[in-house]
Scaffold this motif. Sequence first.
Motif, PDB file in Angstrom:
ATOM      1  N   ASN A   1      42.497  -5.678  14.103  1.00  0.00           N
ATOM      2  CA  ASN A   1      41.700  -4.473  13.896  1.00  0.00           C
ATOM      3  C   ASN A   1      42.064  -3.787  12.583  1.00  0.00           C
ATOM      4  O   ASN A   1      41.188  -3.337  11.839  1.00  0.00           O
ATOM      5  CB  ASN A   1      41.897  -3.504  15.066  1.00  0.00           C
ATOM      6  CG  ASN A   1      41.273  -4.020  16.348  1.00  0.00           C
ATOM      7  OD1 ASN A   1      40.332  -4.813  16.314  1.00  0.00           O
ATOM      8  ND2 ASN A   1      41.791  -3.583  17.487  1.00  0.00           N
ATOM      9  N   VAL A   2      43.370  -3.708  12.308  1.00  0.00           N
ATOM     10  CA  VAL A   2      43.809  -3.092  11.053  1.00  0.00           C
ATOM     11  C   VAL A   2      43.325  -3.908   9.866  1.00  0.00           C
ATOM     12  O   VAL A   2      42.884  -3.366   8.845  1.00  0.00           O
ATOM     13  CB  VAL A   2      45.348  -2.952  11.031  1.00  0.00           C
ATOM     14  CG1 VAL A   2      45.821  -2.505   9.657  1.00  0.00           C
ATOM     15  CG2 VAL A   2      45.802  -1.953  12.087  1.00  0.00           C
ATOM     16  N   PHE A   3      43.397  -5.235   9.990  1.00  0.00           N
ATOM     17  CA  PHE A   3      42.939  -6.105   8.909  1.00  0.00           C
ATOM     18  C   PHE A   3      41.444  -5.911   8.668  1.00  0.00           C
ATOM     19  O   PHE A   3      40.990  -5.836   7.523  1.00  0.00           O
ATOM     20  CB  PHE A   3      43.232  -7.563   9.266  1.00  0.00           C
ATOM     21  CG  PHE A   3      42.828  -8.539   8.199  1.00  0.00           C
ATOM     22  CD1 PHE A   3      43.577  -8.681   7.050  1.00  0.00           C
ATOM     23  CD2 PHE A   3      41.686  -9.318   8.357  1.00  0.00           C
ATOM     24  CE1 PHE A   3      43.203  -9.579   6.064  1.00  0.00           C
ATOM     25  CE2 PHE A   3      41.307 -10.212   7.381  1.00  0.00           C
ATOM     26  CZ  PHE A   3      42.068 -10.349   6.235  1.00  0.00           C
ATOM     27  N   ARG A   4      40.676  -5.807   9.754  1.00  0.00           N
ATOM     28  CA  ARG A   4      39.236  -5.581   9.608  1.00  0.00           C
ATOM     29  C   ARG A   4      38.968  -4.253   8.915  1.00  0.00           C
ATOM     30  O   ARG A   4      38.099  -4.151   8.041  1.00  0.00           O
ATOM     31  CB  ARG A   4      38.572  -5.602  10.985  1.00  0.00           C
ATOM     32  CG  ARG A   4      38.471  -6.991  11.612  1.00  0.00           C
ATOM     33  CD  ARG A   4      37.886  -6.903  13.011  1.00  0.00           C
ATOM     34  NE  ARG A   4      37.740  -8.220  13.617  1.00  0.00           N
ATOM     35  CZ  ARG A   4      37.370  -8.415  14.879  1.00  0.00           C
ATOM     36  NH1 ARG A   4      37.112  -7.372  15.660  1.00  0.00           N
ATOM     37  NH2 ARG A   4      37.263  -9.646  15.359  1.00  0.00           N
ATOM     38  N   GLU A   5      39.699  -3.213   9.311  1.00  0.00           N
ATOM     39  CA  GLU A   5      39.524  -1.905   8.681  1.00  0.00           C
ATOM     40  C   GLU A   5      39.879  -1.971   7.202  1.00  0.00           C
ATOM     41  O   GLU A   5      39.212  -1.362   6.366  1.00  0.00           O
ATOM     42  CB  GLU A   5      40.394  -0.867   9.391  1.00  0.00           C
ATOM     43  CG  GLU A   5      39.961  -0.572  10.822  1.00  0.00           C
ATOM     44  CD  GLU A   5      40.926   0.360  11.528  1.00  0.00           C
ATOM     45  OE1 GLU A   5      41.920   0.766  10.881  1.00  0.00           O
ATOM     46  OE2 GLU A   5      40.699   0.682  12.706  1.00  0.00           O
ATOM     47  N   ASP A   6      40.938  -2.726   6.890  1.00  0.00           N
ATOM     48  CA  ASP A   6      41.375  -2.856   5.503  1.00  0.00           C
ATOM     49  C   ASP A   6      40.301  -3.540   4.662  1.00  0.00           C
ATOM     50  O   ASP A   6      39.977  -3.100   3.558  1.00  0.00           O
ATOM     51  CB  ASP A   6      42.680  -3.656   5.457  1.00  0.00           C
ATOM     52  CG  ASP A   6      43.359  -3.559   4.108  1.00  0.00           C
ATOM     53  OD1 ASP A   6      43.566  -2.430   3.639  1.00  0.00           O
ATOM     54  OD2 ASP A   6      43.686  -4.608   3.527  1.00  0.00           O
ATOM     55  N   VAL A   7      39.739  -4.623   5.190  1.00  0.00           N
ATOM     56  CA  VAL A   7      38.686  -5.351   4.473  1.00  0.00           C
ATOM     57  C   VAL A   7      37.439  -4.485   4.340  1.00  0.00           C
ATOM     58  O   VAL A   7      36.805  -4.433   3.280  1.00  0.00           O
ATOM     59  CB  VAL A   7      38.354  -6.671   5.203  1.00  0.00           C
ATOM     60  CG1 VAL A   7      37.149  -7.343   4.561  1.00  0.00           C
ATOM     61  CG2 VAL A   7      39.553  -7.607   5.175  1.00  0.00           C
ATOM     62  N   ALA A   8      37.078  -3.790   5.420  1.00  0.00           N
ATOM     63  CA  ALA A   8      35.892  -2.931   5.379  1.00  0.00           C
ATOM     64  C   ALA A   8      36.057  -1.831   4.338  1.00  0.00           C
ATOM     65  O   ALA A   8      35.114  -1.499   3.610  1.00  0.00           O
ATOM     66  CB  ALA A   8      35.641  -2.321   6.760  1.00  0.00           C
TER      67      ALA A   8
ATOM     68  N   ASP B   1      52.922  -3.852   9.694  1.00  0.00           N
ATOM     69  CA  ASP B   1      53.575  -2.544   9.730  1.00  0.00           C
ATOM     70  C   ASP B   1      52.593  -1.475  10.177  1.00  0.00           C
ATOM     71  O   ASP B   1      52.912  -0.615  11.001  1.00  0.00           O
ATOM     72  CB  ASP B   1      54.130  -2.200   8.337  1.00  0.00           C
ATOM     73  CG  ASP B   1      55.315  -3.087   7.982  1.00  0.00           C
ATOM     74  OD1 ASP B   1      55.884  -3.686   8.913  1.00  0.00           O
ATOM     75  OD2 ASP B   1      55.647  -3.171   6.794  1.00  0.00           O
ATOM     76  N   ARG B   2      51.380  -1.532   9.618  1.00  0.00           N
ATOM     77  CA  ARG B   2      50.375  -0.555  10.017  1.00  0.00           C
ATOM     78  C   ARG B   2      49.994  -0.739  11.475  1.00  0.00           C
ATOM     79  O   ARG B   2      49.783   0.221  12.208  1.00  0.00           O
ATOM     80  CB  ARG B   2      49.131  -0.693   9.132  1.00  0.00           C
ATOM     81  CG  ARG B   2      49.373  -0.293   7.686  1.00  0.00           C
ATOM     82  CD  ARG B   2      48.148  -0.509   6.841  1.00  0.00           C
ATOM     83  NE  ARG B   2      47.014   0.253   7.357  1.00  0.00           N
ATOM     84  CZ  ARG B   2      45.790   0.147   6.860  1.00  0.00           C
ATOM     85  NH1 ARG B   2      45.542  -0.667   5.866  1.00  0.00           N
ATOM     86  NH2 ARG B   2      44.806   0.869   7.365  1.00  0.00           N
ATOM     87  N   ALA B   3      49.916  -2.005  11.914  1.00  0.00           N
ATOM     88  CA  ALA B   3      49.571  -2.271  13.311  1.00  0.00           C
ATOM     89  C   ALA B   3      50.651  -1.751  14.243  1.00  0.00           C
ATOM     90  O   ALA B   3      50.369  -1.237  15.324  1.00  0.00           O
ATOM     91  CB  ALA B   3      49.379  -3.771  13.524  1.00  0.00           C
ATOM     92  N   THR B   4      51.913  -1.875  13.828  1.00  0.00           N
ATOM     93  CA  THR B   4      53.018  -1.381  14.654  1.00  0.00           C
ATOM     94  C   THR B   4      52.931   0.121  14.823  1.00  0.00           C
ATOM     95  O   THR B   4      53.142   0.662  15.910  1.00  0.00           O
ATOM     96  CB  THR B   4      54.364  -1.760  14.004  1.00  0.00           C
ATOM     97  OG1 THR B   4      54.413  -3.175  13.861  1.00  0.00           O
ATOM     98  CG2 THR B   4      55.520  -1.300  14.877  1.00  0.00           C
ATOM     99  N   LYS B   5      52.581   0.815  13.716  1.00  0.00           N
ATOM    100  CA  LYS B   5      52.433   2.266  13.801  1.00  0.00           C
ATOM    101  C   LYS B   5      51.308   2.641  14.751  1.00  0.00           C
ATOM    102  O   LYS B   5      51.420   3.569  15.544  1.00  0.00           O
ATOM    103  CB  LYS B   5      52.167   2.836  12.406  1.00  0.00           C
ATOM    104  CG  LYS B   5      53.356   2.687  11.455  1.00  0.00           C
ATOM    105  CD  LYS B   5      53.021   3.261  10.094  1.00  0.00           C
ATOM    106  CE  LYS B   5      54.206   3.097   9.144  1.00  0.00           C
ATOM    107  NZ  LYS B   5      53.883   3.632   7.802  1.00  0.00           N
ATOM    108  N   VAL B   6      50.194   1.898  14.657  1.00  0.00           N
ATOM    109  CA  VAL B   6      49.073   2.167  15.557  1.00  0.00           C
ATOM    110  C   VAL B   6      49.462   1.914  16.995  1.00  0.00           C
ATOM    111  O   VAL B   6      49.131   2.665  17.907  1.00  0.00           O
ATOM    112  CB  VAL B   6      47.861   1.282  15.165  1.00  0.00           C
ATOM    113  CG1 VAL B   6      46.747   1.434  16.195  1.00  0.00           C
ATOM    114  CG2 VAL B   6      47.364   1.665  13.787  1.00  0.00           C
ATOM    115  N   HIS B   7      50.229   0.825  17.229  1.00  0.00           N
ATOM    116  CA  HIS B   7      50.634   0.466  18.580  1.00  0.00           C
ATOM    117  C   HIS B   7      51.568   1.514  19.177  1.00  0.00           C
ATOM    118  O   HIS B   7      51.492   1.859  20.347  1.00  0.00           O
ATOM    119  CB  HIS B   7      51.318  -0.902  18.550  1.00  0.00           C
ATOM    120  CG  HIS B   7      51.724  -1.388  19.921  1.00  0.00           C
ATOM    121  ND1 HIS B   7      50.799  -1.730  20.888  1.00  0.00           N
ATOM    122  CD2 HIS B   7      52.946  -1.562  20.481  1.00  0.00           C
ATOM    123  CE1 HIS B   7      51.438  -2.112  21.990  1.00  0.00           C
ATOM    124  NE2 HIS B   7      52.737  -2.016  21.759  1.00  0.00           N
TER     125      HIS B   7
END
Length: 231
Positions: free
Chosen positions: A60-67, A223-229
């Motif tokens: 999800n974070v990767f998709r947001e980053d690409v978007a 790292d961003r995903a860990t923060k979100v989690h």
Amino acid sequence: MEERQQKLEETVLESRADLAKKIEDSTVALMKRIETVEEEQLTIRHDFEKHVEEVHSVVNVFREDVAEQIREEIVEFERRKQRQNKFIIFGVDEKGDSEDVNFVEKLLNSICPGQKIKTDVTRIGKREVRNSKIRPVLVSTERLRDKREVLNAAKEKLKKMPEYSKIAVKPGLTRKQREEWQQRRSARPATNGEGSGSSETPAGRSVLAPKRKIRTNVTAVEDRATKVHKK
């Protein structure tokens, strides 16, 4: 004879008791093993579910980053499109709108004689009484070809015209284009004793969509995903 038979019966009974004890011990051990395996399976299931959640977060974070990168590129493309027929003149004294129009017309007639170039002239920014800094003049042309001809002519002829010694003509670039040009200019090796202090300006070019470089820094994404989690 009876004594022997009695001993045999006792031996059989003892054997049965030992066998029953062994079966009981084996059953208890088996049940403990089953319980341990079930606990391990439960732990594995929980770990797997946690891993799946982390993978989903990373995706999800990767998709947001690409978007976000795509959105930035669309905005940048629109900015370049808006500036493709524009150039900027620096060093023109501020006297009034009509004087600006007359100056631009005179300048273009001097460096591009015989050509009819339709323009729209305006100043960039708001004029402030306390600020003595001269605002640059933004000139828009109807055709991209006219802008290119003006830039090329200015580069070749202005330095030979003393009356325009304080005037500089630059293409209308976005901030990203200016940064890219500065990077290319800094990376270019010096030739004939000329370094990065050259007065060369970027040539006018047609609008091109910037090349998309999707960041695939997995560590940063994780790292961003860990923060979100954690949230």
